[in-house]
Design a protein around this motif. Structure first.
Motif, mmCIF file in Angstrom:
data_model
loop_
_atom_site.group_PDB
_atom_site.id
_atom_site.type_symbol
_atom_site.label_atom_id
_atom_site.label_comp_id
_atom_site.label_asym_id
_atom_site.label_seq_id
_atom_site.Cartn_x
_atom_site.Cartn_y
_atom_site.Cartn_z
ATOM 1 N N ALA A 119 4.235 -15.685 -11.071
ATOM 2 C CA ALA A 119 4.386 -14.913 -12.312
ATOM 3 C C ALA A 119 4.846 -13.489 -12.008
ATOM 4 C CB ALA A 119 3.070 -14.905 -13.083
ATOM 5 N N HIS A 120 4.305 -12.886 -10.958
ATOM 6 C CA HIS A 120 4.735 -11.540 -10.565
ATOM 7 C C HIS A 120 6.192 -11.551 -10.110
ATOM 8 C CE1 HIS A 120 1.531 -8.536 -10.756
ATOM 9 N NE2 HIS A 120 0.677 -9.531 -10.592
ATOM 10 N N ALA A 121 6.598 -12.603 -9.405
ATOM 11 C CA ALA A 121 7.993 -12.695 -8.977
ATOM 12 C C ALA A 121 8.916 -12.752 -10.187
ATOM 13 C CB ALA A 121 8.187 -13.935 -8.101
ATOM 14 N N ALA A 122 8.510 -13.507 -11.207
ATOM 15 C CA ALA A 122 9.310 -13.578 -12.430
ATOM 16 C C ALA A 122 9.366 -12.214 -13.115
ATOM 17 C CB ALA A 122 8.729 -14.626 -13.377
ATOM 18 N N ALA A 123 8.233 -11.500 -13.139
ATOM 19 C CA ALA A 123 8.192 -10.184 -13.764
ATOM 20 C C ALA A 123 9.151 -9.217 -13.080
ATOM 21 C CB ALA A 123 6.772 -9.631 -13.730
ATOM 22 N N SER A 124 9.203 -9.285 -11.753
ATOM 23 C CA SER A 124 10.090 -8.393 -11.014
ATOM 24 C C SER A 124 11.552 -8.767 -11.225
ATOM 25 C CB SER A 124 9.746 -8.446 -9.523
ATOM 26 O OG SER A 124 8.424 -8.009 -9.304
ATOM 27 N N THR A 125 11.809 -10.061 -11.422
ATOM 28 C CA THR A 125 13.176 -10.508 -11.655
ATOM 29 C C THR A 125 13.734 -9.904 -12.939
ATOM 30 O OG1 THR A 125 12.723 -12.599 -10.521
ATOM 31 C CG2 THR A 125 14.640 -12.539 -11.978
ATOM 32 N N PHE A 126 12.894 -9.847 -13.970
ATOM 33 C CA PHE A 126 13.340 -9.307 -15.249
ATOM 34 C C PHE A 126 13.187 -7.784 -15.331
ATOM 35 C CE2 PHE A 126 12.186 -13.731 -16.322
ATOM 36 C CZ PHE A 126 13.421 -14.144 -16.812
ATOM 37 N N GLY A 127 12.564 -7.182 -14.325
ATOM 38 C CA GLY A 127 12.440 -5.741 -14.312
ATOM 39 C C GLY A 127 11.480 -5.186 -15.344
ATOM 40 N N TRP A 128 10.429 -5.931 -15.670
ATOM 41 C CA TRP A 128 9.452 -5.444 -16.646
ATOM 42 C C TRP A 128 8.712 -4.229 -16.088
ATOM 43 C CZ3 TRP A 128 7.313 -11.061 -17.212
ATOM 44 C CH2 TRP A 128 8.221 -11.812 -17.966
ATOM 45 N N THR A 129 8.584 -3.188 -16.907
ATOM 46 C CA THR A 129 7.887 -1.975 -16.506
ATOM 47 C C THR A 129 6.387 -2.238 -16.454
ATOM 48 O OG1 THR A 129 9.589 -0.651 -17.575
ATOM 49 C CG2 THR A 129 7.516 0.461 -17.028
ATOM 50 N N ARG A 130 5.726 -1.688 -15.433
ATOM 51 C CA ARG A 130 4.285 -1.890 -15.303
ATOM 52 C C ARG A 130 3.545 -1.274 -16.485
ATOM 53 N NH1 ARG A 130 1.904 -3.809 -10.710
ATOM 54 N NH2 ARG A 130 3.348 -4.276 -9.013
ATOM 55 N N GLY A 131 2.557 -2.010 -16.944
ATOM 56 C CA GLY A 131 1.773 -1.571 -18.085
ATOM 57 C C GLY A 131 1.165 -2.760 -18.792
ATOM 58 N N ALA A 132 0.522 -2.487 -19.943
ATOM 59 C CA ALA A 132 -0.183 -3.547 -20.669
ATOM 60 C C ALA A 132 0.775 -4.637 -21.135
ATOM 61 C CB ALA A 132 -0.935 -2.948 -21.857
ATOM 62 N N GLU A 133 1.970 -4.234 -21.607
ATOM 63 C CA GLU A 133 2.918 -5.231 -22.089
ATOM 64 C C GLU A 133 3.394 -6.140 -20.961
ATOM 65 O OE1 GLU A 133 5.041 -7.444 -24.685
ATOM 66 O OE2 GLU A 133 3.581 -5.860 -25.140
ATOM 67 N N ARG A 134 3.629 -5.550 -19.800
ATOM 68 C CA ARG A 134 4.031 -6.353 -18.635
ATOM 69 C C ARG A 134 2.919 -7.326 -18.254
ATOM 70 N NH1 ARG A 134 3.661 -5.995 -12.882
ATOM 71 N NH2 ARG A 134 5.592 -6.594 -11.822
ATOM 72 N N ALA A 191 0.817 -1.216 0.000
ATOM 73 C CA ALA A 191 0.000 0.000 0.000
ATOM 74 C C ALA A 191 0.848 1.263 0.000
ATOM 75 C CB ALA A 191 -0.939 -0.010 1.207
ATOM 76 N N VAL A 192 1.942 1.268 0.760
ATOM 77 C CA VAL A 192 2.747 2.476 0.915
ATOM 78 C C VAL A 192 3.638 2.721 -0.298
ATOM 79 C CG1 VAL A 192 4.588 3.533 2.278
ATOM 80 C CG2 VAL A 192 2.677 2.390 3.414
ATOM 81 N N THR A 193 4.237 1.668 -0.847
ATOM 82 C CA THR A 193 5.191 1.844 -1.945
ATOM 83 C C THR A 193 4.543 1.805 -3.313
ATOM 84 O OG1 THR A 193 5.682 -0.526 -2.152
ATOM 85 C CG2 THR A 193 6.970 0.742 -0.541
ATOM 86 N N GLY A 194 3.358 1.182 -3.422
ATOM 87 C CA GLY A 194 2.739 1.038 -4.730
ATOM 88 C C GLY A 194 3.427 0.004 -5.590
ATOM 89 N N ARG A 195 4.212 -0.875 -4.994
ATOM 90 C CA ARG A 195 4.911 -1.936 -5.709
ATOM 91 C C ARG A 195 4.773 -3.233 -4.931
ATOM 92 N NH1 ARG A 195 8.811 2.208 -5.857
ATOM 93 N NH2 ARG A 195 9.917 1.184 -4.159
ATOM 94 N N GLY A 196 4.876 -4.364 -5.654
ATOM 95 C CA GLY A 196 4.809 -5.667 -5.016
ATOM 96 C C GLY A 196 6.063 -5.976 -4.223
ATOM 97 N N LEU A 197 6.039 -7.100 -3.507
ATOM 98 C CA LEU A 197 7.173 -7.457 -2.648
ATOM 99 C C LEU A 197 8.443 -7.699 -3.456
ATOM 100 C CD1 LEU A 197 5.565 -9.846 0.011
ATOM 101 C CD2 LEU A 197 5.929 -7.375 0.113
ATOM 102 N N THR A 198 8.320 -8.442 -4.558
ATOM 103 C CA THR A 198 9.521 -8.751 -5.320
ATOM 104 C C THR A 198 10.141 -7.501 -5.928
ATOM 105 O OG1 THR A 198 7.997 -9.388 -7.098
ATOM 106 C CG2 THR A 198 9.030 -11.159 -5.850
#
Length: 424
Positions: free
Chosen positions: A325-340, A79-86
């Motif tokens: 899947a979100h953990a994998a996304a964070s590992t590769f550093g995908w930017t948030r958006g439709a493509e991510r 809630a505070v950071t606006g980002r997931g744990l990974t």
């Protein structure tokens, strides 16, 4: 204006509500109980009760404060950071440490998915009779299709009613001759047997009780509730009044959700203790676990157990696969958006497909769901310590949460959970 479904490539009208297949976006209730106590939880608690009676009941009771603390930390960080744990872990810790934690988390989640898919196959066999392998493929594919096409909250409203069957475990305790004094003593006073098998079972019970994938899903749910860029998610700034109310609501729901999850875990363990353990019955296959509810289900015990396993698996697989899947996304550093979102959706498909294939392989090697779920819970218990450690440290990181650092009591309770899993 159109938006893209994060689990699909089909356009969505602006007024439609998007689905988030990887977030357990439900309040406290049956859906929460089912997602927390998946087939791995049901069969692991049953195995613990069958082998050790009430001796491990204290794990379900004494872990509640620490579990509430960990869930609250995950909620607040999201809630505070606006980002997931990974994403937070990737930003604030050394890459090798982050990759180690994520790799162990992905391994445990994939094995958990495989165990749940195999359990669905055996559950369908208990209900309909037929080949376990084909049932596992069919229901694994059905779960994937629902994650892709149906909003989680929508089908959870239906699937949660399959979890009504879990009340049979409470019924078993009500109609059985339970030594309540001994049970209450074991619930609050730890009983230790100094053997390798006992500590392995402790680790397995902790692994299925802590459920690390729910911590990641909880944080993602809060990210969706607090979009990046709002005043509520700027580190170092206090949230607005409305956001403070929302955080208080999240705290209350976290407490209810965790208590419900642990209560049902204790009921499952206790029912197995007064049936399977008292009768010195083995729990070799999932059909044997039906004896835990036989006192109230009678001749329909196997079918009711099958419904419970199917229902809880359908509720648990979306947050399981989605958090990975979100953990994998964070590992590769995908930017948030439709493509991510598209990439996450495809990663989710890959994880579900891989889990189903592993389930088929386990069945071909004559590994039953009980052993698979126990191994999965043990893997969760063995791999969760680094994740929990990074999570608690993150809650103290001023650059991550600013002035809203977690209260010292919450941190102490969380460190207790870290030490418990690490010692196991």
């Amino acid at each position: 204006m159109v938006r893209i479904r994060p689990w699909s490539l089909c356009p969505l009208r602006h007024e439609d509500r998007p689905a988030h297949a990887w977030a357990a976006n439900v309040g406290a209730g049956l859906a929460t109980v089912g997602a927390d106590n998946d087939p791995g939880g049901i069969l692991t608690y049953s195995l613990a009760g069958a082998q050790y009676g009430f001796d491990l009941l204290w794990l379900c009771v004494l872990s509640v404060p620490s579990m509430v603390a960990l869930q609250w930390i995950a909620t607040r960080v999201g809630a505070v950071t606006g980002r997931g744990l990974t994403e937070n872990m990737r930003e604030h810790y050394a890459r090798w440490l982050f990759l180690l934690a994520v790799a162990r988390f992905l391994f445990a989640n994939t094995l958990n998915i495989a165990a749940d898919v195999l359990a669905m196959g055996e559950a369908a066999q208990l209900i309909f009779n037929g080949p376990v392998g084909w049932f596992a493929l069919v229901f694994g594919g059905l779960s994937l299709a629902m994650q892709w096409c149906v909003p989680y909250a929508r089908y959870a409203r239906v699937g949660k009613w399959l979890c009504v069957t879990l009340f049979c475990y409470a019924g078993t305790l009500l109609v059985s001759d339970v030594p309540w004094r001994a049970a209450l003593w074991d619930a609050f006073v730890p009983h230790i047997t100094w053997s390798e098998h006992f500590f392995a079972m402790v680790l397995a019970v902790l692994g299925t009780t802590v459920s690390p994938y729910l911590l990641f899903s909880q944080a993602e749910q809060e990210v969706e509730a607090h979009p990046r860029g709002s005043a509520a998610v700027q580190p170092g700034r206090a949230p607005l009044a409305a956001d403070s109310v929302q955080l208080q609501t999240a705290r209350r729901e976290t407490l209810i959700r965790t208590m419900l999850s642990n209560v049902f875990g204790a009921l499952i363990l206790g029912a197995a203790a007064v049936t399977l353990h008292v009768q010195h019955a083995s729990l070799a296959v999932s059909r044997d676990a039906a004896q835990s509810i036989a006192p109230v289900a009678h001749g329909y015990a196997t079918q009711i157990l099958g419904i419970a396993l199917l229902g809880t698996a359908m509720l648990a697989l979306p947050p399981l696969a989605g958090s990975a899947a979100h953990a994998a996304a964070s590992t590769f550093g995908w930017t948030r958006g439709a493509e991510r979102d598209r990439r996450i959706a495809l990663t989710l498909v890959g994880l579900m497909t891989g889990g189903a294939l592993i389930a088929i392989l386990l069945h071909a090697c004559r590994v039953d769901a009980v052993r698979a779920c126990y191994w999965s819970a043990l893997a969760n218990g063995m791999t969760v310590t680094p994740v929990l450690c990074l999570l608690v440290l993150l809650s103290r990181h001023r650059e991550a949460v600013g002035a809203l650092k977690t209260h010292v009591v919450v941190q102490l309770l969380s460190w207790l959970a870290v030490m418990a899993t690490g010692a196991g």
